[in-house]
Design a protein around this motif. Structure first.
Motif, PDB file in Angstrom:
ATOM      1  N   THR A 107      10.590  45.231  28.434  1.00  0.00           N
ATOM      2  CA  THR A 107       9.920  44.473  29.490  1.00  0.00           C
ATOM      3  C   THR A 107      10.746  43.238  29.845  1.00  0.00           C
ATOM      4  O   THR A 107      11.312  42.593  28.963  1.00  0.00           O
ATOM      5  CB  THR A 107       8.518  44.049  29.032  1.00  0.00           C
ATOM      6  N   GLU A 127       9.604  49.218  36.044  1.00  0.00           N
ATOM      7  CA  GLU A 127       8.464  48.586  35.377  1.00  0.00           C
ATOM      8  C   GLU A 127       7.230  48.601  36.278  1.00  0.00           C
ATOM      9  O   GLU A 127       7.310  48.347  37.478  1.00  0.00           O
ATOM     10  CB  GLU A 127       8.799  47.142  35.002  1.00  0.00           C
ATOM     11  N   TYR A 138      12.765  40.211  38.147  1.00  0.00           N
ATOM     12  CA  TYR A 138      13.695  41.272  37.759  1.00  0.00           C
ATOM     13  C   TYR A 138      15.137  40.938  38.106  1.00  0.00           C
ATOM     14  O   TYR A 138      15.961  41.834  38.272  1.00  0.00           O
ATOM     15  CB  TYR A 138      13.304  42.582  38.449  1.00  0.00           C
ATOM     16  N   SER A 159       3.039  47.329  30.827  1.00  0.00           N
ATOM     17  CA  SER A 159       4.477  47.158  31.028  1.00  0.00           C
ATOM     18  C   SER A 159       4.771  45.782  31.598  1.00  0.00           C
ATOM     19  O   SER A 159       5.897  45.504  31.997  1.00  0.00           O
ATOM     20  CB  SER A 159       5.021  48.249  31.963  1.00  0.00           C
TER      21      SER A 159
END
Length: 379
Positions: free
Chosen positions: A131, A264, A344, A105
Motif C-alpha cells: 500500500t 490500488e 501515488y 487496500s
C-alpha cells in the motif's frame, strides 16, 4: 466478542451482544450522538462535482467524471465509509471504546479512520505491505493504526482475528458494501449523477462506468438505474490480477486469483460478496499499462492527477466513446474520478516504478492521443 470468520474469512464476523447493555442510558446517548455526527458529515459534504472531459463537439458524445476526490478524506470511499459506520452503529455493532477493524487496500481505511475519529473509537487498518506510503500516512493522520501484511490474500483473516482478540468490530466492507448503502436514493452517488445531468444535452447517460473494489458502487448504481427505469448501461472495468472479470464471465463466485492487483483500490484476489455480476451489463479487462496511460491523458486534458482506478475507468470510458463515434450514436458517458494522484506519486507517476513493474504505457498513450485527435481507436 466477535465470532470467528466462516470459510477462511469468507463470511462476516458477527459482533457479540453480551458485553454492552444496549438499554443503558449512557450507551444510548453515545449512540445517538455518534449517529448525529456521521449524518452531520453527510450534510456538510452533500455532493461532489461532475467534470466535463473535453471531446470534439461534433462527435455528439459527452464524457463526464464524477469527482469523488473532493470528499473530506479525498476519495470515493468516503461515501462507503459513512454508510458502513451508520450501518454498524444502527446495528449495535460499533461500541464505545472498542476498535473498528477493516481489511483494505488503503482508501477505505483512510475514510474509516476519519469516521472512527469522528465518533471516538479506535481504528485498525489491515492492508497489504505494498500500500502506498501516502495512504498509511493519511490513516495515521486521522488517528488510525496500520497493520501491514505481506500476502494480500490474508487481509480478511487477519482483520477477523484482530477483531476476535480485541473484542472489536470487523467492518468487512467486502461483505457489507452492497447492503449498507441506500441504493434507492438518499443522495447516493447514482442519484447525484442524474441530478447533475438534468440540464446537459444528454441527461440520461448511455453508459456509467464504475470500477470495482468491493463492488458496492457498481451495485448501487446498477440497482438505482433499474429501480428508476433508466436505459443506462453499467460497465465495470477490471485490471490485471483481479478475478471479477473471470467470475462474471463464468458465473463462478468461487473464483480466486493468486496475484494481487497493482491498481490500488480495485481488483481483488477473490470474488467479493458485494460484487453483483448479474446487475451489470458489461465488463472490460483493462491492461494496467492502459489504465496508467489514461492518467497522463487525464492530466493533459484537465490538469488533474488521479489514482489508478480512475485511469482504468477512463480507458474503458474512452473506448466506449470510440464505439459510439464509430457507430454514429450520440449520448453521454459517466465515469468516476475516485481519488487524487498525489497519493501515488511514488508509483503510478514514477517512471522508475513503471519500469520495475515492466509496464510500458507509451503504446496505450498513443492509442488515446490518436483517438482524441482523429476519432479513430487503433488498439
Amino acid at each position: 466478542m466477535s465470532a470467528a470468520p466462516a470459510a477462511a474469512g469468507r463470511g462476516p464476523v458477527v459482533p457479540g451482544t453480551r458485553d454492552v447493555d444496549r438499554s443503558d442510558p449512557e450507551y444510548r446517548n453515545w449512540l445517538r450522538d455518534a449517529v448525529r455526527k456521521v449524518q452531520a458529515d453527510a450534510n456538510r459534504t452533500a455532493d461532489t462535482h461532475l467534470l466535463l472531459f473535453p471531446l470534439p463537439v461534433h462527435w455528439g458524445v459527452d464524457l463526464y467524471l464524477k469527482d469523488e476526490s473532493t470528499h473530506p478524506t479525498g476519495s470515493l470511499k468516503h461515501r462507503l465509509a459513512r454508510s458502513l459506520f451508520l450501518y454498524g452503529l444502527c446495528n449495535g455493532w460499533i461500541r464505545p471504546g472498542r476498535p473498528v477493524i477493516e481489511a483494505s487496500s488503503g482508501s477505505t481505511a483512510v475514510s474509516e479512520a476519519y469516521f472512527a475519529g469522528l465518533v471516538g473509537v479506535p481504528f485498525i487498518a489491515v492492508m497489504p505491505a505494498t500500500t502506498s506510503s501516502e495512504k498509511t500516512r493519511l490513516i495515521e493522520f486521522h488517528g488510525g493504526t496500520c497493520h501491514l501484511v505481506e500476502d494480500p490474500r490474508t487481509v480478511y483473516t487477519v482483520a477477523a482475528r484482530l477483531a476476535e482478540e480485541t473484542g472489536g468490530h470487523y467492518m468487512d466492507q467486502f461483505t457489507y458494501a452492497e447492503r449498507a448503502t441506500d441504493w434507492r436514493g438518499n443522495n447516493n452517488i447514482a442519484e447525484s449523477i442524474y441530478q447533475q445531468l438534468r440540464r446537459e444535452r444528454h441527461p440520461e447517460p448511455a453508459w456509467i462506468v464504475a470500477t470495482a473494489g468491493t463492488g458496492g458502487t457498481s451495485a448501487t448504481i446498477a440497482r438505482y438505474v433499474h429501480y428508476m427505469g433508466y436505459d443506462t448501461r453499467i460497465c465495470v472495468p477490471d485490471p490485471e490480477n483481479s478475478c471479477f472479470f473471470d467470475g462474471w464471465l463464468t458465473g463462478d463466485a468461487r473464483t480466486d486469483c493468486t496475484t494481487a492487483s497493482r491498481i490500488e483500490g480495485i481488483g481483488r484476489p477473490r470474488m467479493e460478496p458485494s460484487f453483483l455480476p448479474a446487475a451489470i451489463d458489461r465488463m472490460m479487462k483493462v491492461p494496467d499499462a492502459a489504465g496508467l496511460a489514461a492518467l497522463r491523458t487525464l492530466e493533459a486534458a484537465l490538469g488533474r492527477k488521479a489514482g489508478g482506478s480512475t485511469g482504468t475507468g477512463l480507458w474503458s470510458s474512452l473506448r466506449i466513446v470510440a464505439e459510439m463515434v464509430r457507430e454514429g450514436r450520440t449520448g453521454s458517458v459517466v465515469t468516476l474520478l475516485c481519488d487524487p494522484g498525489e497519493r501515488y506519486l511514488d508509483k503510478y507517476y514514477s517512471d522508475a516504478w513503471l519500469a520495475s513493474q515492466g509496464l510500458d504505457i507509451e503504446p496505450y498513450g498513443e492509442v488515446l492521443r490518436t483517438f482524441l485527435a482523429t476519432g479513430e481507436w487503433r488498439e
